[in-house]
Design a protein around this motif. Structure first.
Motif, PDB file in Angstrom:
ATOM      1  N   THR A  85       0.838  -1.194   0.000  1.00 39.51           N
ATOM      2  CA  THR A  85       0.000   0.000   0.000  1.00 39.51           C
ATOM      3  C   THR A  85       0.879   1.254   0.000  1.00 39.51           C
ATOM      4  O   THR A  85       1.777   1.374   0.834  1.00 39.51           O
ATOM      5  CB  THR A  85      -0.898   0.024   1.250  1.00 39.51           C
ATOM      6  OG1 THR A  85      -1.706  -1.161   1.267  1.00 39.51           O
ATOM      7  CG2 THR A  85      -1.779   1.265   1.258  1.00 39.51           C
ATOM      8  N   PRO A  86       0.658   2.187  -0.913  1.00 41.91           N
ATOM      9  CA  PRO A  86       1.470   3.413  -0.921  1.00 41.91           C
ATOM     10  C   PRO A  86       1.273   4.229   0.357  1.00 41.91           C
ATOM     11  O   PRO A  86       0.172   4.302   0.903  1.00 41.91           O
ATOM     12  CB  PRO A  86       0.943   4.180  -2.136  1.00 41.91           C
ATOM     13  CG  PRO A  86       0.311   3.141  -3.005  1.00 41.91           C
ATOM     14  CD  PRO A  86      -0.270   2.130  -2.059  1.00 41.91           C
ATOM     15  N   VAL A  87       2.337   4.820   0.840  1.00 43.45           N
ATOM     16  CA  VAL A  87       2.246   5.789   1.927  1.00 43.45           C
ATOM     17  C   VAL A  87       1.787   7.114   1.327  1.00 43.45           C
ATOM     18  O   VAL A  87       2.263   7.529   0.263  1.00 43.45           O
ATOM     19  CB  VAL A  87       3.600   5.952   2.634  1.00 43.45           C
ATOM     20  CG1 VAL A  87       3.582   7.133   3.602  1.00 43.45           C
ATOM     21  CG2 VAL A  87       3.961   4.671   3.385  1.00 43.45           C
ATOM     22  N   ALA A  88       0.858   7.772   1.979  1.00 48.12           N
ATOM     23  CA  ALA A  88       0.331   9.036   1.468  1.00 48.12           C
ATOM     24  C   ALA A  88       1.461  10.033   1.225  1.00 48.12           C
ATOM     25  O   ALA A  88       2.315  10.243   2.086  1.00 48.12           O
ATOM     26  CB  ALA A  88      -0.677   9.619   2.448  1.00 48.12           C
ATOM     27  N   GLY A  89       1.456  10.617   0.049  1.00 46.65           N
ATOM     28  CA  GLY A  89       2.445  11.620  -0.312  1.00 46.65           C
ATOM     29  C   GLY A  89       3.678  11.067  -0.996  1.00 46.65           C
ATOM     30  O   GLY A  89       4.503  11.850  -1.496  1.00 46.65           O
ATOM     31  N   ALA A  90       3.822   9.744  -1.056  1.00 43.42           N
ATOM     32  CA  ALA A  90       5.035   9.159  -1.632  1.00 43.42           C
ATOM     33  C   ALA A  90       5.189   9.502  -3.115  1.00 43.42           C
ATOM     34  O   ALA A  90       6.252   9.980  -3.548  1.00 43.42           O
ATOM     35  CB  ALA A  90       5.031   7.651  -1.439  1.00 43.42           C
ATOM     36  N   ARG A  91       4.146   9.261  -3.886  1.00 42.42           N
ATOM     37  CA  ARG A  91       4.217   9.549  -5.322  1.00 42.42           C
ATOM     38  C   ARG A  91       4.413  11.049  -5.549  1.00 42.42           C
ATOM     39  O   ARG A  91       5.259  11.460  -6.356  1.00 42.42           O
ATOM     40  CB  ARG A  91       2.929   9.079  -6.007  1.00 42.42           C
ATOM     41  CG  ARG A  91       2.820   9.484  -7.480  1.00 42.42           C
ATOM     42  CD  ARG A  91       1.489   9.021  -8.069  1.00 42.42           C
ATOM     43  NE  ARG A  91       1.238   9.641  -9.355  1.00 42.42           N
ATOM     44  CZ  ARG A  91       1.721   9.205 -10.514  1.00 42.42           C
ATOM     45  NH1 ARG A  91       2.494   8.135 -10.540  1.00 42.42           N
ATOM     46  NH2 ARG A  91       1.445   9.829 -11.635  1.00 42.42           N
ATOM     47  N   GLU A  92       3.662  11.859  -4.803  1.00 40.11           N
ATOM     48  CA  GLU A  92       3.755  13.320  -4.980  1.00 40.11           C
ATOM     49  C   GLU A  92       5.147  13.832  -4.628  1.00 40.11           C
ATOM     50  O   GLU A  92       5.668  14.740  -5.289  1.00 40.11           O
ATOM     51  CB  GLU A  92       2.710  14.010  -4.106  1.00 40.11           C
ATOM     52  CG  GLU A  92       1.263  13.764  -4.540  1.00 40.11           C
ATOM     53  CD  GLU A  92       0.712  12.422  -4.087  1.00 40.11           C
ATOM     54  OE1 GLU A  92      -0.428  12.094  -4.477  1.00 40.11           O
ATOM     55  OE2 GLU A  92       1.420  11.689  -3.352  1.00 40.11           O
ATOM     56  N   GLY A 123       2.625   3.837  -9.041  1.00 38.87           N
ATOM     57  CA  GLY A 123       2.404   4.374 -10.377  1.00 38.87           C
ATOM     58  C   GLY A 123       3.669   4.975 -10.954  1.00 38.87           C
ATOM     59  O   GLY A 123       3.605   5.851 -11.827  1.00 38.87           O
ATOM     60  N   LEU A 124       4.817   4.507 -10.479  1.00 38.58           N
ATOM     61  CA  LEU A 124       6.112   5.016 -10.918  1.00 38.58           C
ATOM     62  C   LEU A 124       6.978   3.861 -11.389  1.00 38.58           C
ATOM     63  O   LEU A 124       6.593   2.699 -11.324  1.00 38.58           O
ATOM     64  CB  LEU A 124       6.808   5.757  -9.765  1.00 38.58           C
ATOM     65  CG  LEU A 124       6.072   6.956  -9.170  1.00 38.58           C
ATOM     66  CD1 LEU A 124       6.782   7.448  -7.916  1.00 38.58           C
ATOM     67  CD2 LEU A 124       5.970   8.093 -10.194  1.00 38.58           C
ATOM     68  N   GLY A 125       8.174   4.192 -11.888  1.00 39.05           N
ATOM     69  CA  GLY A 125       9.118   3.172 -12.324  1.00 39.05           C
ATOM     70  C   GLY A 125      10.527   3.567 -11.949  1.00 39.05           C
ATOM     71  O   GLY A 125      10.774   4.641 -11.381  1.00 39.05           O
ATOM     72  N   LEU A 126      11.468   2.718 -12.285  1.00 37.35           N
ATOM     73  CA  LEU A 126      12.868   2.992 -11.966  1.00 37.35           C
ATOM     74  C   LEU A 126      13.367   4.265 -12.634  1.00 37.35           C
ATOM     75  O   LEU A 126      14.287   4.922 -12.121  1.00 37.35           O
ATOM     76  CB  LEU A 126      13.735   1.797 -12.373  1.00 37.35           C
ATOM     77  CG  LEU A 126      13.516   0.504 -11.580  1.00 37.35           C
ATOM     78  CD1 LEU A 126      14.322  -0.636 -12.194  1.00 37.35           C
ATOM     79  CD2 LEU A 126      13.896   0.696 -10.118  1.00 37.35           C
ATOM     80  N   ASP A 127      12.783   4.627 -13.759  1.00 38.35           N
ATOM     81  CA  ASP A 127      13.198   5.850 -14.456  1.00 38.35           C
ATOM     82  C   ASP A 127      12.819   7.112 -13.692  1.00 38.35           C
ATOM     83  O   ASP A 127      13.318   8.201 -14.006  1.00 38.35           O
ATOM     84  CB  ASP A 127      12.583   5.904 -15.857  1.00 38.35           C
ATOM     85  CG  ASP A 127      13.172   4.862 -16.801  1.00 38.35           C
ATOM     86  OD1 ASP A 127      14.256   4.336 -16.473  1.00 38.35           O
ATOM     87  OD2 ASP A 127      12.550   4.575 -17.830  1.00 38.35           O
ATOM     88  N   ASP A 128      11.954   6.983 -12.700  1.00 35.89           N
ATOM     89  CA  ASP A 128      11.512   8.157 -11.946  1.00 35.89           C
ATOM     90  C   ASP A 128      12.422   8.481 -10.763  1.00 35.89           C
ATOM     91  O   ASP A 128      12.199   9.480 -10.071  1.00 35.89           O
ATOM     92  CB  ASP A 128      10.075   7.942 -11.438  1.00 35.89           C
ATOM     93  CG  ASP A 128       9.082   7.895 -12.580  1.00 35.89           C
ATOM     94  OD1 ASP A 128       9.016   8.874 -13.351  1.00 35.89           O
ATOM     95  OD2 ASP A 128       8.378   6.872 -12.714  1.00 35.89           O
ATOM     96  N   VAL A 129      13.410   7.633 -10.512  1.00 37.43           N
ATOM     97  CA  VAL A 129      14.397   7.920  -9.473  1.00 37.43           C
ATOM     98  C   VAL A 129      15.785   7.890 -10.109  1.00 37.43           C
ATOM     99  O   VAL A 129      15.994   7.275 -11.152  1.00 37.43           O
ATOM    100  CB  VAL A 129      14.309   6.917  -8.305  1.00 37.43           C
ATOM    101  CG1 VAL A 129      12.941   7.000  -7.629  1.00 37.43           C
ATOM    102  CG2 VAL A 129      14.596   5.498  -8.759  1.00 37.43           C
TER     103      VAL A 129
END
Length: 218
Positions: A85-92, A123-129
């Motif tokens: 489960t994503p932690v709130a704010g992680a993607r943002e 909703g992210l991938g390795l390219d986003d880090v």
């Protein structure tokens, strides 16, 4: 200029319990594995933030004398096959860092495949880090500072100007020992007082309070 006011050189993020609330899944894996072996379940807090291999090799328990890798493989076989489960704010937070061109490193005690699955759940991938440092990249796991020091070295950034986010005392101590002044505790796995005692500069329930910080960074 205080550590809270200076520009952020990099964002150093733990994974389990920080970006994804996956500790319940891992805890279930330990419980099922130990029950199947007829072992009493110890305080599973000793595993939080640390490489399981290190715990099995160094901490006394019903696994003493057994091959740590064999025990770990058994635990992993019992972990429910569910996305965390994503932690709130992680993607943002990660997207805000990308927008502000702030380097992002994931520094985790987990393995590469779990990093990729966890990012997918955001909703992210390795390219986003910019960088991933896993359990396979270091000789010594948290609370040793090697992982955070390696991340800062590979990114070419000043650790004293970086911001780290961690949910465990072991992770907080590792970041602090690597020279990170602003280590933010995320209270998904431990009481805030435990994280503050370990050296966290501040503690939040999730990552949303950090998003404006990255949006301000040049």
């Amino acid at each position: 200029m205080s550590a809270a006011d200076q520009p952020v050189s990099a964002l150093l993020l733990d994974l389990d319990g920080t970006l994804v609330d996956s500790e319940p899944l891992h805890r279930r894996g330990y419980e099922l594995c130990f029950a199947a072996r007829g072992w009493d379940v110890p305080d599973l807090g000793i595993f939080t933030g640390r490489r399981a291999l290190d715990v099995f090799a160094t901490e006394p328990g019903p696994w003493s004398g057994l091959d740590p890798q064999v025990v770990l493989d058994d635990v992993l076989a019992h972990v429910p096959d569910e996305d965390p489960t994503p932690v709130a704010g992680a993607r943002e937070l990660i997207l805000a860092a990308c927008s502000s061109r702030t380097p992002v490193a994931i520094v985790t005690s987990a393995g590469p495949s779990w990093v990729e699955r966890s990012l997918t759940s955001l909703g992210l991938g390795l390219d986003d880090v910019d960088l991933v440092v896993t359990a396979l990249d270091v000789l010594a796991g948290k609370p040793d500072p090697e992982g955070f020091a390696l991340a800062c070295g590979r990114l070419g950034v000043d650790p004293s100007a970086a911001v780290a986010a961690e949910d465990s005392p072991a992770g907080i101590r590792a970041a602090r020992a690597a020279g990170v002044r602003r280590v933010v505790g995320v209270a998904t796995s431990h009481d805030p007082s435990v994280l503050l005692d370990a050296g966290a500069a501040e503690v939040h329930d999730d990552l949303r309070p950090l998003v404006p910080l990255l949006r301000r960074s040049p």
